[in-house]
Write a protein that holds these residues in place. Structure first.
Motif, short mmCIF file in Angstrom:
data_model
loop_
_atom_site.label_atom_id
_atom_site.label_comp_id
_atom_site.label_asym_id
_atom_site.label_seq_id
_atom_site.Cartn_x
_atom_site.Cartn_y
_atom_site.Cartn_z
N ILE A 1 -11.65 41.42 -29.31
CA ILE A 1 -11.06 40.12 -28.97
C ILE A 1 -10.18 39.63 -30.11
O ILE A 1 -9.08 39.08 -29.88
CB ILE A 1 -12.16 39.11 -28.61
CG1 ILE A 1 -12.85 39.53 -27.30
CG2 ILE A 1 -11.60 37.71 -28.49
CD1 ILE A 1 -14.03 38.66 -26.93
N GLY B 1 -8.02 46.81 -29.36
CA GLY B 1 -7.99 45.58 -28.59
C GLY B 1 -6.59 45.19 -28.17
O GLY B 1 -6.36 44.74 -27.03
N GLN C 1 -11.55 39.59 -19.98
CA GLN C 1 -11.34 40.95 -19.51
C GLN C 1 -12.58 41.82 -19.73
O GLN C 1 -12.71 42.88 -19.13
CB GLN C 1 -10.13 41.56 -20.22
CG GLN C 1 -9.54 42.78 -19.55
CD GLN C 1 -8.19 43.15 -20.13
OE1 GLN C 1 -7.48 42.31 -20.69
NE2 GLN C 1 -7.83 44.41 -20.03
N GLY D 1 -6.77 41.02 -29.89
CA GLY D 1 -5.86 40.60 -28.83
C GLY D 1 -6.39 40.79 -27.43
O GLY D 1 -5.73 40.39 -26.46
N LEU D 2 -7.56 41.40 -27.26
CA LEU D 2 -8.12 41.59 -25.92
C LEU D 2 -8.61 40.26 -25.37
O LEU D 2 -9.40 39.57 -26.02
CB LEU D 2 -9.28 42.59 -25.98
CG LEU D 2 -9.97 42.89 -24.65
CD1 LEU D 2 -9.04 43.63 -23.70
CD2 LEU D 2 -11.26 43.69 -24.87
N PRO D 3 -8.16 39.84 -24.18
CA PRO D 3 -8.66 38.59 -23.60
C PRO D 3 -10.16 38.65 -23.37
O PRO D 3 -10.70 39.65 -22.89
CB PRO D 3 -7.89 38.49 -22.27
CG PRO D 3 -6.68 39.34 -22.46
CD PRO D 3 -7.10 40.45 -23.35
N ALA E 1 -5.23 45.25 -24.15
CA ALA E 1 -4.72 44.00 -23.58
C ALA E 1 -3.48 44.21 -22.73
O ALA E 1 -3.07 43.30 -22.00
CB ALA E 1 -4.44 42.99 -24.69
N THR E 2 -2.88 45.41 -22.79
CA THR E 2 -1.66 45.66 -22.02
C THR E 2 -1.94 45.99 -20.56
O THR E 2 -1.00 46.10 -19.77
CB THR E 2 -0.87 46.82 -22.65
OG1 THR E 2 -1.67 48.01 -22.65
CG2 THR E 2 -0.49 46.48 -24.09
#
Length: 314
Positions: free
Chosen positions: A240, A194, A248, A243-245, A198-199
């Motif tokens: 999530i 995640g 997205q 760190g994954l929005p 996110a990058t």
């Protein structure tokens, strides 16, 4: 008497009055300028004749001999050229001097060509970005804590984008049997992925898959379809948390055993997997606008390793 005659002769003194030269006019300058202009035009004509092909010369001659016939029937020298100078005309890259109007690309054609070139540049940039993301995922997997899961992660480029598949293992399953509860050692892997995903700004599709072993009876309210969807959604929550929005994630779906990774062994543990697809721009556009053409076909999944003995249950 003779001497007296000489004395009586008058002495005549002629005085010549010197005057200035008459002023010359500037008519000679005009004549000289006309001469130079005529010579320049003559040499220019000679240069043009020397740089014109024989076919063009014949067309020019026909035009002056029979201008009406050439104008009606068409042909070289009948007004179908933009320039008779080599490399001239609307396109300076051309080698021939004369360019027919029908051969000159229109504005719409030029605009279409430019759009295609821009599209190709965008595709190359996107492939480079996804390739860089793949390297980041590989670097994250090579960490000491995640190294044991390296054999359970498959990555490849598909028509929709970069596909990251976390496959099940006989000795290291991702979920409890018949459940959507994530194993503790898989939490760290999903959260690490995640942070890496996110990058990039691309949308993510999460797919859940099971093997072909049926869950429950034929009339059961909870089948492999519900199980695969729940496992995909459980993976979404862990991504999530890593760190994954949330925005997205574009799609979460359960596919049960409809797309086995090992087609010859539909009950193999490797068929139980979570697929994370980093969607490219075309795939995302087709999601929002289904009427767009679907070009190409999805490549087949990479050949999997030898399947371990099937585990009872999905």
């Amino acid at each position: 008497m003779a001497g007296d005659t000489k004395k009586l002769q008058p002495i005549i003194v002629k005085k010549i009055k010197k005057g200035g030269h008459a002023a010359h006019g500037g008519a000679w300058k005009i004549a000289y300028a006309d001469f130079v202009t005529a010579m320049m035009a003559f040499f220019l004509l000679m240069w043009l004749l020397g740089s014109t092909s024989n076919g063009d010369k014949a067309g020019i001659a026909d035009y002056f001999n029979q201008p009406l016939r050439v104008a009606l029937m068409g042909g070289d020298g009948a007004g179908d050229a933009t320039s008779i100078v080599k490399g001239g005309g609307q396109d300076l890259s051309r080698q021939a001097g004369q360019v027919k109007r029908g051969d000159t690309p229109s504005r719409s054609t030029l605009a279409k060509t430019q759009l295609q070139q821009l599209r190709q540049e965008q595709l190359r940039a996107e492939v480079a970005m996804l390739t860089d993301l793949k390297e980041k995922v590989e670097s994250a997997i090579n960490l000491e804590k995640l190294a044991p899961f390296r054999s359970q992660i498959l990555m490849d480029m598909t028509r929709e984008g970069l596909r990251i598949q976390i496959v099940d293992s006989q000795n290291r399953p991702m979920f409890d049997s018949g459940s959507a509860r994530v194993k503790p050692y898989m939490l760290e892997l999903l959260r690490a992925l995640g942070g890496v995903l996110a990058t990039v700004p691309n949308y993510i599709t999460i797919e859940g898959h099971t093997d072909a072993v049926p869950l429950g009876g034929d009339r059961s309210a909870y089948t492999n379809w519900e199980l695969s969807a729940d496992r995909a959604n459980a993976s979404r929550r862990e991504l999530i948390l890593g760190g994954l929005p949330a925005g997205q994630v574009l799609r979460v779906q359960g596919l049960a055993d409809s797309i086995p990774l090992e087609k010859d062994a539909p009950t193999a543990p490797i068929n139980r997997r979570i697929s994370l697809i980093v969607m490219n721009q075309d795939a995302a556009a087709r999601f929002f606008r289904p009427e767009l053409p679907d070009e190409g076909s999805a490549p087949e999944a990479p050949a999997a390793a030898a399947a371990a003995p099937a585990k009872a249950g999905p």
